[in-house]
Design a protein around this motif. Structure first.
Motif, mmCIF file in Angstrom:
data_model
loop_
_atom_site.group_PDB
_atom_site.id
_atom_site.type_symbol
_atom_site.label_atom_id
_atom_site.label_comp_id
_atom_site.label_asym_id
_atom_site.label_seq_id
_atom_site.Cartn_x
_atom_site.Cartn_y
_atom_site.Cartn_z
ATOM 1 N N LEU A 205 0.874 -1.178 0.000
ATOM 2 C CA LEU A 205 0.000 0.000 0.000
ATOM 3 C C LEU A 205 0.905 1.219 0.000
ATOM 4 O O LEU A 205 1.595 1.495 0.979
ATOM 5 C CB LEU A 205 -0.924 -0.004 1.219
ATOM 6 C CG LEU A 205 -1.963 -1.130 1.247
ATOM 7 C CD1 LEU A 205 -2.741 -1.099 2.562
ATOM 8 C CD2 LEU A 205 -2.915 -1.044 0.068
ATOM 9 N N ALA B 241 -4.764 -6.508 4.322
ATOM 10 C CA ALA B 241 -4.658 -5.069 4.584
ATOM 11 C C ALA B 241 -5.721 -4.310 3.805
ATOM 12 O O ALA B 241 -6.180 -4.770 2.751
ATOM 13 C CB ALA B 241 -3.275 -4.579 4.182
ATOM 14 N N SER C 112 -6.933 -0.479 2.098
ATOM 15 C CA SER C 112 -6.477 0.821 1.624
ATOM 16 C C SER C 112 -7.511 1.880 2.007
ATOM 17 O O SER C 112 -8.531 1.578 2.614
ATOM 18 C CB SER C 112 -6.259 0.771 0.118
ATOM 19 O OG SER C 112 -7.469 0.403 -0.515
ATOM 20 N N ASP D 278 -9.309 3.987 -0.017
ATOM 21 C CA ASP D 278 -10.307 4.408 -0.992
ATOM 22 C C ASP D 278 -11.623 3.658 -0.872
ATOM 23 O O ASP D 278 -11.657 2.451 -0.657
ATOM 24 C CB ASP D 278 -9.754 4.220 -2.406
ATOM 25 C CG ASP D 278 -9.157 2.835 -2.631
ATOM 26 O OD1 ASP D 278 -8.407 2.353 -1.748
ATOM 27 O OD2 ASP D 278 -9.473 2.206 -3.657
ATOM 28 N N LYS E 289 -14.643 1.682 -2.213
ATOM 29 C CA LYS E 289 -14.449 0.675 -3.253
ATOM 30 C C LYS E 289 -15.645 0.502 -4.196
ATOM 31 O O LYS E 289 -15.486 0.482 -5.402
ATOM 32 C CB LYS E 289 -14.140 -0.684 -2.608
ATOM 33 C CG LYS E 289 -12.896 -0.722 -1.718
ATOM 34 C CD LYS E 289 -11.623 -0.685 -2.515
ATOM 35 C CE LYS E 289 -10.362 -0.834 -1.705
ATOM 36 N NZ LYS E 289 -10.233 -0.045 -0.492
ATOM 37 N N VAL E 290 -16.811 0.299 -3.639
ATOM 38 C CA VAL E 290 -17.939 -0.144 -4.453
ATOM 39 C C VAL E 290 -19.194 0.636 -4.060
ATOM 40 O O VAL E 290 -19.446 0.850 -2.872
ATOM 41 C CB VAL E 290 -18.188 -1.668 -4.234
ATOM 42 C CG1 VAL E 290 -19.351 -2.161 -5.104
ATOM 43 C CG2 VAL E 290 -16.926 -2.481 -4.529
ATOM 44 N N PRO F 96 -6.244 -3.631 -3.648
ATOM 45 C CA PRO F 96 -7.360 -3.804 -2.714
ATOM 46 C C PRO F 96 -8.723 -3.657 -3.404
ATOM 47 O O PRO F 96 -9.681 -4.329 -3.034
ATOM 48 C CB PRO F 96 -7.146 -2.693 -1.687
ATOM 49 C CG PRO F 96 -5.668 -2.416 -1.722
ATOM 50 C CD PRO F 96 -5.326 -2.562 -3.183
ATOM 51 N N LEU F 97 -8.777 -2.770 -4.415
ATOM 52 C CA LEU F 97 -10.036 -2.617 -5.145
ATOM 53 C C LEU F 97 -10.351 -3.889 -5.930
ATOM 54 O O LEU F 97 -11.466 -4.405 -5.895
ATOM 55 C CB LEU F 97 -9.959 -1.415 -6.089
ATOM 56 C CG LEU F 97 -11.151 -1.233 -7.025
ATOM 57 C CD1 LEU F 97 -12.435 -0.987 -6.232
ATOM 58 C CD2 LEU F 97 -10.914 -0.092 -8.019
ATOM 59 N N LYS G 203 -9.314 -6.821 -5.336
ATOM 60 C CA LYS G 203 -9.632 -7.887 -4.385
ATOM 61 C C LYS G 203 -11.106 -7.802 -3.956
ATOM 62 O O LYS G 203 -11.812 -8.811 -3.925
ATOM 63 C CB LYS G 203 -8.724 -7.781 -3.156
ATOM 64 C CG LYS G 203 -8.958 -8.876 -2.134
ATOM 65 C CD LYS G 203 -8.245 -8.584 -0.812
ATOM 66 C CE LYS G 203 -8.892 -9.380 0.311
ATOM 67 N NZ LYS G 203 -8.474 -8.932 1.636
ATOM 68 N N GLU G 204 -11.559 -6.588 -3.642
ATOM 69 C CA GLU G 204 -12.957 -6.425 -3.226
ATOM 70 C C GLU G 204 -13.908 -6.840 -4.340
ATOM 71 O O GLU G 204 -14.906 -7.515 -4.103
ATOM 72 C CB GLU G 204 -13.231 -4.966 -2.844
ATOM 73 C CG GLU G 204 -12.894 -4.602 -1.412
ATOM 74 C CD GLU G 204 -13.618 -5.456 -0.379
ATOM 75 O OE1 GLU G 204 -12.896 -6.082 0.427
ATOM 76 O OE2 GLU G 204 -14.873 -5.538 -0.365
#
Lengths: 980, 281
Positions: free
Chosen positions: A665, A812, A814, A816, A818-819, B250-251, B253-254
């Motif tokens: 990250l 981990a 981050s 931001d 996401k969805v 991480p995006l 992954k989600e």
């Protein structure tokens, strides 16, 4: 002497940087048409000349025929109005010149004789009709008068012959001897000696401050009276270095008032760590604390990680580039010098500077002499310096910050830190332990010794002889350091070729050798053996010189041949300069006589003790009496554009943060590229674990409540790591106090309060301090343009850096969003705590109420959030900090390039609710399918505010407060440093 | 002892091919460890060898099948990135290197390694004269930039086989490929352009910043020699060989979690190292 001087000038046929270079200079207010650049190599040799053909071959090797052309001993042809050549002053490290010399030596299979050299310089061709005065100012902008020489010619003066051949060779006259110092003088004269230094017997000029006070000088006089002899200048200079604030930290070590007899460090910093370690028992994460060059914690069963943060403030004020570069490569050596040598695996930075838009016009001398560089110049320089240091060394720089306040305009703060990684054991030897034994050889490795950094602070340009070397500022040479770093930590260490190692920083050999001599209980050094950059240095200068890129090692005699052979093959200079002994004495010899012979016990512990007094300070600032705006549509973007909130990504992207392959990250995150308060990096290939780093500072709180300021730093540094998913139990801290006027009882009271805050909050969180450093006099004294005396003190600044081990980086999170459809929570309570906040500053107020924190409740909350993140229930997490919840929400939304629909509780004034800087809080987004589980774990700490979605940030209280397009918020966030 | 054994945790696994790689080090080269790790995971062992040990004959190039010039800041980029190190190679190792190039061997240069290859004339190497035909000049932005880029293969060759795209960091101050129109035509005609910078959807960057991060002509990110056995590229696939090394993982992954997909451990950037192993296997 150089009898043969040749000049090779290299230029691009079509320069790719022409436009950007011209634009940057124009943006500084110089309305030039064009700025061309030519690289110049001046080859000066005494013993051997080069033929015309050889020079053409050399030119070919120093240029690229595809895109460049060069001329030998003739003027480059160009269209221009002025030519400005910028070269180095004598004695300044010239890395490009050195590479050019090596290239010539390797190609022609020759060796340059001592004194022969290649000097690099840059020749700018300026097109544009500017008055001569403006051209002179442009010259000063392209150069730094402390390290550079500038020669300006008009087109006419340039003519066919071009620029002159300049050889900036250091010329010192005679080899000087060891001198004696008479301390049997009246106190008044003694004080003078302490303040301004020993009078040089040859020049009659004082050599520069010893920074020894009367009590210390009396102790020294008494010591030598008992020995029945006068001290030598080597001994006095050496004691001054060893007893300096920089080395002994007298302010943190001295008794304070009646209630802190053991001093701030032992009572509050060290005690916190000791007590935490004891409480944690076998869950203690510390390996080495405070005693070595860095602090170290456990990474896993096999490895440990180290961390150290230094400051390099005064040198960076004089030469921002050189100062910051030297700062970062210097702290790299605290890693290489940890235990038997850890591998530097990350750099961190922090810059506290004046607002780059401000130009306060300050001068060190009267009558506008010795101008202080503008905040913009300082920022540009320090940004570049840390970048070159890390990039050239192959060390990633993921973590850092910029903080702006015009009280840093007189003296910037430049924080530079390095994290290292090392196996805990190799071949049955514990690598984090070291001990020089009597009989081991003292070996100096790396660069040579020059006058660099001797009494740097006393530098004055008026007294500068044109052929004398520049001493006040140093330019680091990362490649020389990279060479010895590689051979030491990747080869010699694991071959067991040495028993102890430390770096040469402040005080040079005088401190490094004397420090290691504690391990064996004695040392004997022969100064005649120390390799010098140029002849003519006095013994005391060699002993205390701060020339960069040097380590001191203890090599057992039976390993010396193997060690020296390895160094030779890696082209790393290594020299035996003495031996460690068991005599209890530090003995230095020179030209066949004893220049120093002092007991180690006196050298290290003879410093007289002091008692410091403090006086409490109370403040009562006016509170703003402005009503809450009905709508905050203008306020949110305005707050995002504040210098301490907005993006400084221009720094981040200049710093390689991916080398060594551990990026997880990084410094900017999400589609919208928002700067993250914490970063996560893998440092051991093949391991699931990673190292998290964060930093926190709240200088705007100090004058209101230094105790609360410290609490805010500690909480925020910890919270940054918790947001990544690191357990609070796996976190350690580092403290860097950068204070001002630390001889004033009021400033000392603030210091004491801050230290108490450190103790209480570190204890409450169970996060030990593993290393720290202080810098106590960050004050500027000088003049403004009208000759009025000006004193500018930095706001007392505490930087808390945190380091923690993440158990599984794939879990981990981050920062931001996401969805679309994800739920937005704030974790932790918001109170009306806006004293020293960015919002009050924006309104033009300071206020009185800095955030308070119930650390026990916060820690329980962090453990719950850690639990939720470990169970992969959290899609993003952002620690609320400067600017408060409103800014945190906006940053999470910008980072995800997703809107949010937020409803805030109506009990508090909406603007205060959104911009209060209450501690202990996170903004978290959670997928709807995790809602129930997440809320079960977080309990009452989680307050649901709304949902992610759309392309606007909509905030509603009792009424609609703001409705803002994310793209516009992103623009506001990125605008302030857009052109940097 | 001059050869660095698998330090930093990278332990040779099973099933390594017998051919070994030589990874150059010294004078400020700095990406040797992660390059070694990437090759090891792909199935190829390597030795990190200091250039001085090679010059002194303590190691021999002829014992290896792959030569790698990794990333770094050799000589601090002084006198032009890669130039001084290339001079050292040319002055001291040229005959061995030519012999190596004539054999059935591969050479890879990444970032500073690409700059060294360009200065040595090992790419584009239209003939065996090894003249300097391309230059990697300072970035259009005037300074080093570190960011993730997307690159896509242009020519099908040993290196690019089976690759749809790579997504990895660039981190250089001098990666702006410059050459004469004739050289460009020649490289195109002989399919020597290996990779170009592109947008995330794989459409051409068209010179646009930040997709093309340095101003490189025709978005060129990497080229091969005429015989295809030497590859030089500016981006660093070895720095992002795991899924968690990718920017914005991480995006992804989600998104994958919610659509029930399996989260990979390795990243797509490993393909290029697997292609090397494939070539020898």
């Amino acid at each position: 002497m150089a009898s043969f001087v040749h000049r090779i000038e290299v230029h691009y046929k079509k320069d790719p940087r022409l436009k950007i270079r011209t634009d940057r200079i124009r943006s500084l207010g110089f309305l030039i048409d064009e700025l061309q650049l030519t690289d110049v190599y001046t080859i000066a040799t005494g013993s051997r000349d080069f033929t015309r053909d050889e020079l053409r071959e050399i030119g070919a090797r120093l240029s690229n025929p595809v895109v460049q052309e060069f001329v030998v001993d003739e003027a480059t042809t160009a269209f221009f109005d002025y030519a400005i050549e910028v070269g180095f002053l004598p004695g300044v490290t010239d890395n490009v010149g050195t590479t050019a010399r090596q290239t010539i030596e390797d190609y022609l299979r020759v060796k340059f004789s001592p004194g022969d050299a290649v000097y690099s310089s840059q020749l700018y061709f300026v097109r544009g009709h500017l008055p001569p005065e403006t051209i002179r100012r442009l010259g000063d902008t392209l150069a730094n008068p402390l390290v550079n020489r500038v020669i300006i010619k008009t087109r006419q003066e340039y003519g066919d012959r071009g620029m002159d051949r300049v050889v900036p060779r250091v010329q010192l006259h005679e080899m000087r001897n060891v001198g004696l110092v008479d301390l049997e003088i009246p106190d008044e004269d003694l004080a003078h000696l302490g303040k301004e230094g020993i009078v040089d017997p040859e020049t009659g000029v004082r050599r520069g401050p010893l920074a020894l006070d009367l009590a210390q000088l009396h102790a020294i006089r008494e010591y030598f009276n008992e020995l029945e002899r006068w001290p030598t200048d080597v001994e006095i200079e050496s004691l001054a270095q060893t007893w300096s604030e920089h080395c002994k930290h007298t302010i943190f070590a001295s008794a304070m008032d009646d209630d802190v007899p053991k001093g701030l460090y032992k009572t509050f910093i060290q005690a916190a760590t000791n007590e935490i370690r004891k409480e944690k028992g076998d869950r203690d994460i510390c390996v080495t604390v405070f005693t070595d060059n860095s602090g170290a914690i456990v990474f896993d069963d096999e490895f440990l990680v180290t961390h150290k943060v230094e400051t390099h403030n005064s040198p960076s004020a004089l030469d921002p580039f050189g100062g910051a570069l030297t700062g970062i490569v210097g702290v790299n050596r605290d890693t290489i010098g940890f235990g038997l040598g850890a591998k530097p695996c990350m750099n961190v930075y922090g810059f506290c500077v004046g607002d780059p838009a401000a130009d306060p016009k300050l001068f060190r001398g009267k009558d506008r002499k010795n101008p202080v560089l503008s905040p913009r110049q300082i920022l540009d320089g320090v940004v570049r310096g840390v970048g070159v240091g890390g990039n050239c060394s192959g060390i990633p720089t993921p973590q850092g910050f910029c903080y702006f306040d015009n009280r840093y305009a007189g003296k910037p703060l430049v924080f530079a830190g390095t994290i290292g990684v090392m196996p805990r054991e190799a071949n049955g030897v514990k690598l984090y332990e070291k001990k020089a034994e009597p009989g081991d050889l003292v070996v100096m490795v790396g660069g040579r010794v020059g006058k660099d950094g001797i009494h740097g602070a006393t530098f004055s340009s008026e007294a500068l002889d044109p052929a004398s070397p520049v001493t006040a500022v140093q330019i680091g040479d990362p490649i020389t350091q990279k060479k010895f770093s590689d051979v030491l930590v990747k080869e010699a260490r694991d071959l067991g070729l040495y028993r102890s190692i430390t770096d040469n920083g402040a005080g040079g050999l005088s401190c490094s050798v004397a420090e290691m001599a504690k391990e064996s209980n004695g040392c004997r050094v022969d100064l005649d053996k120390v390799p010098l950059k140029y002849p003519g240095m006095a013994p005391w200068e060699i002993w205390i010189s701060e020339s960069q890129e040097r380590m001191t090692l203890a090599v057992p005699p039976e390993k010396i041949d193997e060690f020296m052979d390895l160094m030779k093959r890696r082209e790393v200079e290594a020299t035996v300069i003495g031996e460690f002994t068991g005599t209890g004495r530090c003995i230095v010899e020179c030209q066949g006589i004893v220049a120093m012979d002092i007991e180690l016990a006196f050298l290290h512990d003879g410093l007289p003790k002091k008692v410091l007094k403090t006086i409490p300070v109370t403040v009562n600032n006016p509170e703003p009496a402005l009503p809450c705006p009905a709508r905050l549509d203008d306020m949110v973007p305005a707050m995002l554009g504040r210098k301490n909130i907005c993006s400084t990504e221009f720094v981040t992207i200049q710093y390689d943060h991916t080398v060594q392959g551990g990026h997880v990250l990084g410094p900017v995150q999400g589609k919208g590229r928002v700067q993250a308060p914490a970063t996560l990096t893998k440092v051991v290939p093949g391991s699931k674990k990673g190292v998290g780093l964060s930093q926190a500072l709240f200088p705007s709180y100090t004058e209101i409540d230094p105790y609360g300021m410290a609490a805010a730093c500690i909480d925020t540094a910890i919270r940054g790591l918790v947001a990544l998913g690191i357990s609070p139990d796996e976190i350690a801290l580092l403290d860097n106090f950068c204070w001002c006027s630390s001889d004033e009882p009021e400033r000392l009271w603030q210091l004491k309060e801050a230290a108490i805050g450190c103790y209480e909050y570190a204890k409450a969180f169970g996060t030990p301090f593993i290393s720290g450093k202080d810098s106590m006099f960050n004050d500027f004294s000088g003049f403004d343009a009208e000759n009025n005396r000006v004193k500018i003190s930095v706001p007392p600044t505490l930087l808390i850096s945190s380091i923690g081990v993440h158990a599984d980086v794939l879990k981990a999170v981050s920062i931001d969003a996401k969805v679309a459809g994800d739920l937005v929570y704030v974790i932790g309570e918001t109170a009306e705590e806006l004293g020293g906040s960015e919002y009050f500053a924006h309104l033009g107020y300071t206020g009185n109420m800095v955030p308070k924190l119930d650390a026990a409740a916060a820690k329980a909350r962090y453990l719950r959030l850690y639990d939720a993140i470990s169970h992969e229930l959290v899609a993003s997490a952002f620690p609320v900090s400067h600017g408060g919840l409103g800014i945190a929400l906006a940053k999470v939304a910008i980072a995800g390039r997703l809107g949010m629909d937020i409803t805030i509780p109506s009990a508090m004034r909406p603007d205060y609710f959104l911009f209060s800087e209450s501690l202990g809080r996170f903004v978290v987004t959670v997928a709807p399918d995790h809602k129930r589980e997440f809320e079960r774990i977080m309990g009452a700490d989680a307050l649901l505010l709304g949902k992610v979605g759309g392309n606007r940030l909509q905030i509603t209280g009792r009424t609609l407060l703001a409705e803002l397009e994310i793209s516009k918020l992103e623009a506001a966030y990125k605008a302030p440093f857009g052109g940097f | 002892m001059a050869v660095i054994s698998p330090a930093d945790g990278g332990k040779p696994g099973h099933g390594l091919i017998p051919e070994k790689a030589l990874i150059m080090s010294g004078y400020g080269i700095n990406s040797e460890m992660e390059t070694r790790e990437a090759l090891l995971r792909a199935g190829m062992d390597s030795d990190i060898v200091h250039i001085n040990d090679l010059i002194a004959g303590r190691q021999r190039l002829s014992d290896y099948r792959l030569l790698v010039f990794p990333g770094g800041f050799s000589y601090g980029d002084d006198t032009g990135a890669g130039n001084a190190y290339a001079n050292r190679v040319r002055n001291n190792l040229w005959d061995d290197l030519r012999e190596f190039l004539d054999g059935d061997n591969l050479v890879l240069g990444i970032c500073n390694g690409f700059q060294i290859l360009a200065n040595l004339g090992l790419v584009p190497a239209f003939d065996k004269k090894y003249s300097r035909d391309i230059a990697l000049i300072p970035n259009r932005g005037g300074r080093l930039e570190c960011r993730f880029v997307t690159i896509r293969p242009v020519a099908e060759n040993i290196w690019t086989h089976g690759i749809a795209k790579l997504w990895c960091p660039v981190s250089h101050g001098e990666g702006n490929l410059s050459c004469s129109p004739e050289t460009l035509q020649h490289m195109k005609k002989h399919k020597q352009i290996a990779f170009t910078y592109c947008r995330e959807d794989l459409t051409p960057a068209g010179g646009e910043y930040p997709f093309n991060p340095n101003g490189s002509i025709e978005d060129i990110a990497g080229i091969t020699s005429a015989d295809g056995k030497v590859l030089g590229m500016m981006p660093h696939p070895e720095r992002a060989i795991e899924f968690v090394n990718l920017y914005n993982w991480p995006l992804i992954k989600e998104q994958m979690r919610r659509s029930g997909e399996h989260i990979p451990e390795e990243s797509l950037n490993m393909t290029i190292f697997r292609n090397i192993v494939e070539y020898f296997a």
